[in-house]
Design a protein around this motif. Structure first.
Motif, PDB file in Angstrom:
ATOM      1  N   ASP A 140     -35.513  59.253 118.947  1.00 54.92           N
ATOM      2  CA  ASP A 140     -34.608  59.188 117.803  1.00 54.92           C
ATOM      3  C   ASP A 140     -35.266  58.464 116.636  1.00 54.92           C
ATOM      4  O   ASP A 140     -35.170  58.893 115.475  1.00 54.92           O
ATOM      5  CB  ASP A 140     -33.315  58.458 118.184  1.00 54.92           C
ATOM      6  CG  ASP A 140     -32.474  59.219 119.179  1.00 54.92           C
ATOM      7  OD1 ASP A 140     -32.550  60.467 119.191  1.00 54.92           O
ATOM      8  OD2 ASP A 140     -31.743  58.579 119.959  1.00 54.92           O
TER       9      ASP A 140
ATOM     10  N   ARG B 187     -26.527  61.595 111.773  1.00 54.05           N
ATOM     11  CA  ARG B 187     -25.805  62.844 112.055  1.00 54.05           C
ATOM     12  C   ARG B 187     -26.773  63.997 112.311  1.00 54.05           C
ATOM     13  O   ARG B 187     -26.508  64.884 113.119  1.00 54.05           O
ATOM     14  CB  ARG B 187     -24.870  63.169 110.893  1.00 54.05           C
ATOM     15  CG  ARG B 187     -23.708  62.192 110.743  1.00 54.05           C
ATOM     16  CD  ARG B 187     -22.884  62.469 109.520  1.00 54.05           C
ATOM     17  NE  ARG B 187     -22.151  63.719 109.617  1.00 54.05           N
ATOM     18  CZ  ARG B 187     -21.391  64.203 108.641  1.00 54.05           C
ATOM     19  NH1 ARG B 187     -21.295  63.553 107.498  1.00 54.05           N
ATOM     20  NH2 ARG B 187     -20.733  65.331 108.807  1.00 54.05           N
TER      21      ARG B 187
ATOM     22  N   ASP C 239     -28.137  65.010 115.901  1.00 58.76           N
ATOM     23  CA  ASP C 239     -27.406  65.896 116.804  1.00 58.76           C
ATOM     24  C   ASP C 239     -27.476  67.359 116.381  1.00 58.76           C
ATOM     25  O   ASP C 239     -26.902  68.217 117.050  1.00 58.76           O
ATOM     26  CB  ASP C 239     -25.939  65.456 116.883  1.00 58.76           C
ATOM     27  CG  ASP C 239     -25.797  64.059 117.486  1.00 58.76           C
ATOM     28  OD1 ASP C 239     -26.578  63.730 118.397  1.00 58.76           O
ATOM     29  OD2 ASP C 239     -24.919  63.305 117.028  1.00 58.76           O
TER      30      ASP C 239
END
Length: 243
Positions: free
Chosen positions: A119, A150, A153
């Motif tokens: 991430d 956001r 994802d």
């Protein structure tokens, strides 16, 4: 945006403010009341988080509480978290660019989720954050952090997101150049740089809002032009007996 309700502590952590600040805004009517869950615990949702983020952007812009109240009163009743996020992006565009250095724990509180190394690499590739010599410290652009989270994802590889970003930057630069040329020709005062900068500061939020509105409408038209998939056959209907 949160998919599950947030407590007041979780809401404050996500927005990067104190619980006292949340309660103060609520007392002033700037935040709508939360839903009341079991044991009389207030539960906040995506709209509360987006509204709180917008209030903070307006405050950082230098607006007084009275001015913020007037701004919020002009918003449509029942405005969605998505539209609140657009308003926040417009306000953030008025502010000078900047970054904050925060540790990993605070970063995850702001993100509202754990962040693994993949991430962090993805956020770094999108220029949302920058690693430092300390592996647990990062320079973060707070204006686009929630957007970057956001995008984690979105089921696209980071290369696709970066390609889309480059397209938008290319056209944004071209639009800024042409608009600047038009304004310069209209004002005709290149020998008065202070006057030019003042006019530019006045026009910037209006231009940004116009560009966002134009882009939204163009994107809707583009989506409507996409081919519509054929309807799926009724499993109860025998294709050989269909008319």
């Amino acid at each position: 945006m949160p998919q599950t309700p947030l407590t007041i502590d979780e809401l404050a952590a996500r927005a990067g403010v104190t619980v006292r600040t949340v309660r103060f805004y609520s007392a002033r009517g700037l935040l709508t009341p939360p839903d009341i869950g079991p044991r009389r615990v207030g539960r906040y949702g995506a709209a509360h988080l987006s509204r709180l983020a917008l209030i903070e952007e307006l405050r950082h812009q230098g607006l007084t509480l009275a001015a913020i109240e007037r701004y919020l009163q002009q918003l449509p009743a029942g405005i969605s978290a998505h539209d609140l996020a657009i308003h926040r992006a417009l306000v953030a565009s008025w502010l000078p660019e900047g970054s904050q250095e925060i540790d990993r724990e605070r970063l995850e509180r702001r993100a509202g989720r754990p962040l693994d190394d993949a991430d962090l690499d993805r956020l770094a590739a999108m220029n949302v954050l920058e690693r430092t010599d300390d592996p647990d410290a990062f320079r973060v652009d707070p204006g686009i952090l929630h957007l970057g989270v956001r995008l984690l994802d979105v089921p696209f590889p980071v290369e696709t997101i970066l390609a889309a970003r480059e397209v938008m930057l290319e056209h944004a630069r071209a639009a800024a150049h042409e608009l600047g040329r038009i304004f310069l020709d209209e004002v005709g005062e290149p020998d008065r740089p202070e006057r030019m900068r003042s006019l530019s500061a006045q026009m910037q939020p209006l231009v940004v809002q116009a560009l966002v509105t134009a882009f939204q409408r163009s994107l809707k038209e583009e989506l409507r032009a996409w081919p519509v998939p054929p309807p799926k056959p009724d499993p109860g209907q025998n294709p050989r007996h269909s008319p």
